[in-house]
Design an enzyme around this catalytic site. Structure first.
Site, mmCIF file in Angstrom:
data_model
loop_
_atom_site.group_PDB
_atom_site.id
_atom_site.type_symbol
_atom_site.label_atom_id
_atom_site.label_comp_id
_atom_site.label_asym_id
_atom_site.label_seq_id
_atom_site.Cartn_x
_atom_site.Cartn_y
_atom_site.Cartn_z
ATOM 1 N N GLU A 25 18.202 43.452 -24.898
ATOM 2 C CA GLU A 25 18.115 42.846 -26.251
ATOM 3 C C GLU A 25 18.113 43.877 -27.372
ATOM 4 O O GLU A 25 17.258 43.859 -28.252
ATOM 5 C CB GLU A 25 16.871 41.934 -26.329
ATOM 6 C CG GLU A 25 16.866 40.868 -25.244
ATOM 7 C CD GLU A 25 15.668 39.913 -25.318
ATOM 8 O OE1 GLU A 25 14.785 40.103 -26.163
ATOM 9 O OE2 GLU A 25 15.644 38.957 -24.525
ATOM 10 N N ASN A 74 21.825 44.198 -21.380
ATOM 11 C CA ASN A 74 21.509 42.788 -21.119
ATOM 12 C C ASN A 74 21.069 42.123 -22.426
ATOM 13 O O ASN A 74 20.333 42.716 -23.208
ATOM 14 C CB ASN A 74 20.354 42.748 -20.093
ATOM 15 C CG ASN A 74 20.043 41.378 -19.555
ATOM 16 O OD1 ASN A 74 20.934 40.660 -19.104
ATOM 17 N ND2 ASN A 74 18.774 40.986 -19.581
ATOM 18 N N HIS A 104 20.080 31.776 -21.352
ATOM 19 C CA HIS A 104 19.015 30.816 -21.697
ATOM 20 C C HIS A 104 19.629 29.725 -22.580
ATOM 21 O O HIS A 104 19.929 29.965 -23.752
ATOM 22 C CB HIS A 104 17.882 31.503 -22.461
ATOM 23 C CG HIS A 104 17.158 32.531 -21.653
ATOM 24 N ND1 HIS A 104 16.344 32.195 -20.583
ATOM 25 C CD2 HIS A 104 17.113 33.879 -21.752
ATOM 26 C CE1 HIS A 104 15.835 33.298 -20.067
ATOM 27 N NE2 HIS A 104 16.284 34.342 -20.744
ATOM 28 N N GLU A 117 19.604 35.561 -16.412
ATOM 29 C CA GLU A 117 18.334 34.845 -16.666
ATOM 30 C C GLU A 117 18.579 33.361 -16.933
ATOM 31 O O GLU A 117 17.949 32.766 -17.817
ATOM 32 C CB GLU A 117 17.598 35.465 -17.863
ATOM 33 C CG GLU A 117 17.346 36.955 -17.730
ATOM 34 C CD GLU A 117 16.526 37.556 -18.873
ATOM 35 O OE1 GLU A 117 15.905 36.799 -19.649
ATOM 36 O OE2 GLU A 117 16.511 38.792 -18.974
ATOM 37 N N ASP A 125 18.552 29.613 -17.473
ATOM 38 C CA ASP A 125 17.712 28.416 -17.417
ATOM 39 C C ASP A 125 18.221 27.455 -18.485
ATOM 40 O O ASP A 125 18.877 27.867 -19.436
ATOM 41 C CB ASP A 125 16.205 28.695 -17.532
ATOM 42 C CG ASP A 125 15.776 29.449 -18.771
ATOM 43 O OD1 ASP A 125 16.585 29.611 -19.705
ATOM 44 O OD2 ASP A 125 14.607 29.881 -18.821
HETATM 45 C C1 XIL Z 1 9.673 36.542 -20.348
HETATM 46 C C2 XIL Z 1 8.835 36.117 -19.163
HETATM 47 O O1 XIL Z 1 9.488 35.067 -18.498
HETATM 48 C C3 XIL Z 1 7.455 35.701 -19.611
HETATM 49 O O2 XIL Z 1 6.625 35.441 -18.480
HETATM 50 C C4 XIL Z 1 6.833 36.789 -20.470
HETATM 51 O O3 XIL Z 1 5.588 36.351 -20.965
HETATM 52 C C5 XIL Z 1 7.754 37.156 -21.615
HETATM 53 O O4 XIL Z 1 9.020 37.526 -21.108
HETATM 54 N N1 XIL Z 1 14.363 37.600 -22.083
HETATM 55 C C6 XIL Z 1 14.006 38.564 -21.167
HETATM 56 C C7 XIL Z 1 12.846 38.333 -20.267
HETATM 57 O O5 XIL Z 1 14.738 39.553 -21.008
HETATM 58 O O6 XIL Z 1 12.190 39.517 -19.914
HETATM 59 C C8 XIL Z 1 11.867 37.362 -20.868
HETATM 60 O O7 XIL Z 1 10.882 37.072 -19.876
HETATM 61 C C9 XIL Z 1 12.570 36.103 -21.333
HETATM 62 C C10 XIL Z 1 13.598 36.420 -22.369
#
Ligand code: XIL
Length: 349
Positions: A161, A202, A238, A267, A269
Site C-alpha cells: 500500500e 501489493n 477487497h 487478499e 474477500d
Molecule cells: C488486516 C488484518 O486482517 C486485521 O486483522 C488487522 O487488524 C489489520 O490488518 N490490507 C492488508 C492487510 O494488506 O494486512 C490488512 O489486514 C487488510 C488490508
C-alpha cells in the site's frame, strides 16, 4: 424453512465429501479448492489467524484440507514480530510456517513494509531518529524477517500500500523521511535477504482505481529499468457487493503481465451490508467467481488468496461498520454459494 433445510442437505453432503480425495470426473467440479488448485495450476490460499490456528481444531483442519497456499494475516507484521526494539516474538509466524510445511502449503510473506501495524517504539521514536538511523532500522528489519524465513517463502509482499488512493506516492513516514528511493532499497534488501523469494508490490483498489494503477505502473517500470529485483504485483481484491463489480480488472492485470511480471490476487474477500440474504450471497458468488476467473485467464497469475476463509475470524466486521459475511465459509464453517462458484470454474466442459 426451505432454504434452511436445503442448506442442511448441502452442508451434510459437503461434510461427507470434503475429507475424501475424490477425483474430479467429467462434468463435475473438483471437490476442494486444493483439488481445483492442482487442476488449474493456480495456487489457492487463505490468510491465517495465528491464534485460531493454535486454538481451533476445526479451523485448522478445514484450512489444511482446502488450501495449498497461506499468508500470515498479521503474524509477520512489524508490530507483532518486534514489539519492543530488539525484542522479537516469532511464535505466531513460526507456527504458521510449521503448519504450512506439514501440510504441503506454500507461503506468501506479508509484509516487510507497511504504514500500519508498526511498533510504538518506532512510530513514537521516529522524530528522534536521524534519516540514516531510520534507513538502517528499516534495512535491519528486512534482514531480520526475510532472513529468518530465507528459502521458505514463495513470495514476499515487500512493500504494501505505498500508493495513495487516486494516485501518487503514499504520504507515509517512509516516504517523508527517506524519499521515493526507499522502495528500490526495500526490493534490493529483500533480494539479498532471501534470493529465492518472488518479490511483490501489493495494494488494494488496483482492480478499478486507474490512477492508482497508473502510479503503480510507473513505479514498477522505473524499478525494472533500474534493474531492481521486482517480480510481481499483488492485487488485494477487497470488494463489496454494494459497489459495481470492477470490470477493468483483467485489463489492469494485463498491463503488468505485459511487462513480464507475475501477478496474484492476494487478499480476496467480498463483503456486504448486513443482514445477509440469499440474493446478496448469490451476488457475492459472482464477484468471487469473476475474481478467480480473471486469475485463471491470465497465464502469469500465480496465486488466488482469500483474506480469511471463514467469517468466524474475518477482519471486515471490525473495519467496515455494518458490513460482514465476506468469506467463503460462514461462522459455522459451512461453505457459501461463493465456494461452489469457485469450484465450478474447475468443471470439465
Ligand atoms: C488486516 C488484518 O486482517 C486485521 O486483522 C488487522 O487488524 C489489520 O490488518 N490490507 C492488508 C492487510 O494488506 O494486512 C490488512 O489486514 C487488510 C488490508
Amino acid at each position: 424453512m426451505k432454504i434452511r433445510s436445503a442448506l442442511i442437505v448441502i452442508t451434510s453432503a459437503f461434510m461427507l465429501t470434503a475429507g475424501a480425495a475424490v477425483p474430479a470426473t467429467a462434468g463435475h467440479s473438483p471437490h476442494t479448492l486444493r483439488a481445483l488448485a492442482k487442476k488449474t495450476g493456480v495456487r489457492i490460499g487463505s490468510a491465517v489467524d495465528a491464534d485460531a490456528l493454535a486454538a481451533d481444531r476445526d479451523y485448522r483442519r478445514l484450512l489444511n484440507r482446502q488450501f495449498n497456499h497461506v499468508t500470515a494475516e498479521n503474524a509477520k507484521k512489524w508490530a507483532l514480530v518486534e514489539p519492543e526494539r530488539g525484542v522479537f516474538d516469532w511464535s505466531g509466524a513460526d507456527a504458521i510456517v510449521r503448519n504450512a510445511k506439514r501440510n504441503g502449503q506454500q507461503i506468501r510473506g506479508h509484509t516487510l513494509l507497511w504504514h500500519n501495524q508498526l511498533p510504538e517504539w518506532l512510530t513514537e521514536g521516529e522524530p528522534n531518529f536521524t534519516t540514516a538511523e531510520l534507513r538502517s532500522i528499516l534495512r535491519k528489519h528486512v534482514f531480520d524477517v526475510a532472513g529468518r524465513y530465507r528459502g521458505q517463502i514463495r513470495a514476499w509482499d515487500v512493500v504494501n500500500e505505498v500508493v495513495e488512493d487516486g494516485g501518487g506516492f503514499r504520504n507515509t513516514l517512509w516516504f517523508r523521511r527517506l524519499g521515493e528511493g526507499y522502495i528500490a532499497d526495500m526490493f534490493r534488501w529483500a533480494h539479498q535477504a532471501d534470493p529465492h523469494a518472488k518479490l511483490y508490490i501489493n495494494d488494494y483498489n488496483l482492480e478499478w482505481d486507474t490512477a492508482k494503477v497508473q502510479t503503480t505502473f510507473e513505479i514498477v517500470t522505473d524499478l525494472l529499468a533500474a534493474g531492481v529485483p521486482i517480480h510481481g504485483v499483488g492485487f488485494q481484491g477487497h470488494l463489496g457487493i454494494q459497489f459495481d463489480y470492477p470490470t477493468a480488472f483483467p485489463e489492469h492485470m494485463k498491463r503488468f503481465t505485459d511487462l513480464g511480471l507475475e501477478v496474484a490476487v492476494t487478499e480476496a474477500d467480498v463483503r456486504m451490508v448486513l443482514p445477509v440474504t440469499a440474493e446478496k450471497e448469490a451476488t457475492q458468488a459472482t464477484y468471487y467467481q469473476n475474481l478467480l476467473r480473471t486469475c485463471l485467464e491470465n497465464r502469469k497469475c500465480t496465486e488466488f488468496t482469500t483474506w480469511g476463509y471463514t467469517d468466524r475470524y474475518q477482519w471486515v466486521p471490525g473495519f467496515f461498520e455494518g458490513e460482514g459475511s465476506a468469506a467463503l465459509f460462514d461462522e459455522d464453517l459451512v461453505p457459501k454459494p461463493a465456494y461452489f462458484a469457485l469450484l465450478a470454474l474447475g468443471r470439465k466442459k
